[in-house]
Design an enzyme around this catalytic site. Structure first.
Site, mmCIF file in Angstrom:
data_model
loop_
_atom_site.group_PDB
_atom_site.id
_atom_site.type_symbol
_atom_site.label_atom_id
_atom_site.label_comp_id
_atom_site.label_asym_id
_atom_site.label_seq_id
_atom_site.Cartn_x
_atom_site.Cartn_y
_atom_site.Cartn_z
ATOM 1 N N TYR A 1 -56.133 -0.228 3.382
ATOM 2 C CA TYR A 1 -56.657 -0.146 2.009
ATOM 3 C C TYR A 1 -56.014 0.958 1.176
ATOM 4 C CZ TYR A 1 -60.164 -3.255 3.963
ATOM 5 O OH TYR A 1 -60.779 -4.320 4.566
ATOM 6 N N HIS B 1 -59.258 -8.285 -4.397
ATOM 7 C CA HIS B 1 -59.214 -7.597 -3.096
ATOM 8 C C HIS B 1 -58.021 -6.646 -3.061
ATOM 9 C CE1 HIS B 1 -62.181 -10.291 -1.223
ATOM 10 N NE2 HIS B 1 -61.578 -11.246 -1.893
#
Ligand code: DQA
Length: 149
Positions: A24, A101
Site C-alpha cells: 500500500y 483501490h
C-alpha cells in the site's frame, strides 16, 4: 459550487503508511486526503473525506450521500469483497460511484478478485497507490460536470 464529492474509506485504511507498505506504500491517509482536497479544489469541488472501521458507519455515510453529495469515491477495503449490505446501500444512490483501490486487487489473492461495489460503480481506479484517488477525483469531477451540462 456543486455539492461535495464524498471520499469514503473502509476498514484498516487508517493504518496507511505503516500497513503492509510493500503493498500500500508509505503515504498516510492524511496525505491522501490532502491530495484529494488539492485536486478537487483545482477542479472547483469540495471534498468530504472520511474513514471508518465499521460497516454500519460506512453504510450510514452512503445513505447520507444520497442527498448531500454530488458523487461518491469509495475505497471499501475488505468490505468491497464481502458486504451485500454495503452494495444495497450503494444501489440507492442516483449519483456516480467510483470504486478506488490503492493496490490492484485483480492481481492479488483470488478472494479479492470479486468486488460487489463494481456492480454499481461507474468505473474503478486501482493499482496506482495514492494516485488512484487523484484519478478518481478527476473522474468524479468529469461525471458531475457531464450530469449538470
Ligand atoms: C484495498 C484492497 C482490498 O482488497 C483490501 O482489503 C484493502 C485495501 C486497496 O486499496 O488496495 O483493505 O481496498
Amino acid at each position: 459550487m456543486p455539492k461535495p464529492i464524498y471520499v469514503l474509506n473502509g476498514p484498516n485504511l487508517n493504518l496507511l503508511g505503516s500497513r503492509e507498505p510493500h503493498i500500500y506504500g508509505t503515504t498516510t491517509l492524511d496525505d491522501v486526503r490532502g491530495l484529494c482536497e488539492a485536486r478537487a479544489a483545482a477542479l472547483g469541488h469540495a471534498i468530504v473525506f472520511r474513514q471508518t472501521n465499521h460497516e454500519g458507519e460506512l453504510i450510514d455515510w452512503v445513505q447520507e450521500a444520497r442527498t448531500e453529495a454530488s458523487a461518491v469515491i469509495l475505497n471499501p477495503a475488505g468490505y468491497g469483497h464481502t458486504s451485500i449490505a454495503l452494495l444495497d446501500a450503494l444501489q440507492t444512490l442516483a449519483i456516480p460511484i467510483i470504486e478506488c483501490h490503492l493496490s490492484n486487487p485483480a492481481a492479488r489473492e483470488p478472494f479479492r478478485h470479486k468486488t460487489y461495489v463494481a456492480l454499481v460503480a461507474k468505473g474503478l481506479v486501482s493499482g496506482f497507490g495514492a494516485n488512484s484517488y487523484v484519478l478518481a477525483v478527476e473522474a468524479a469531477a468529469g461525471l458531475v460536470a457531464a450530469a449538470s451540462a
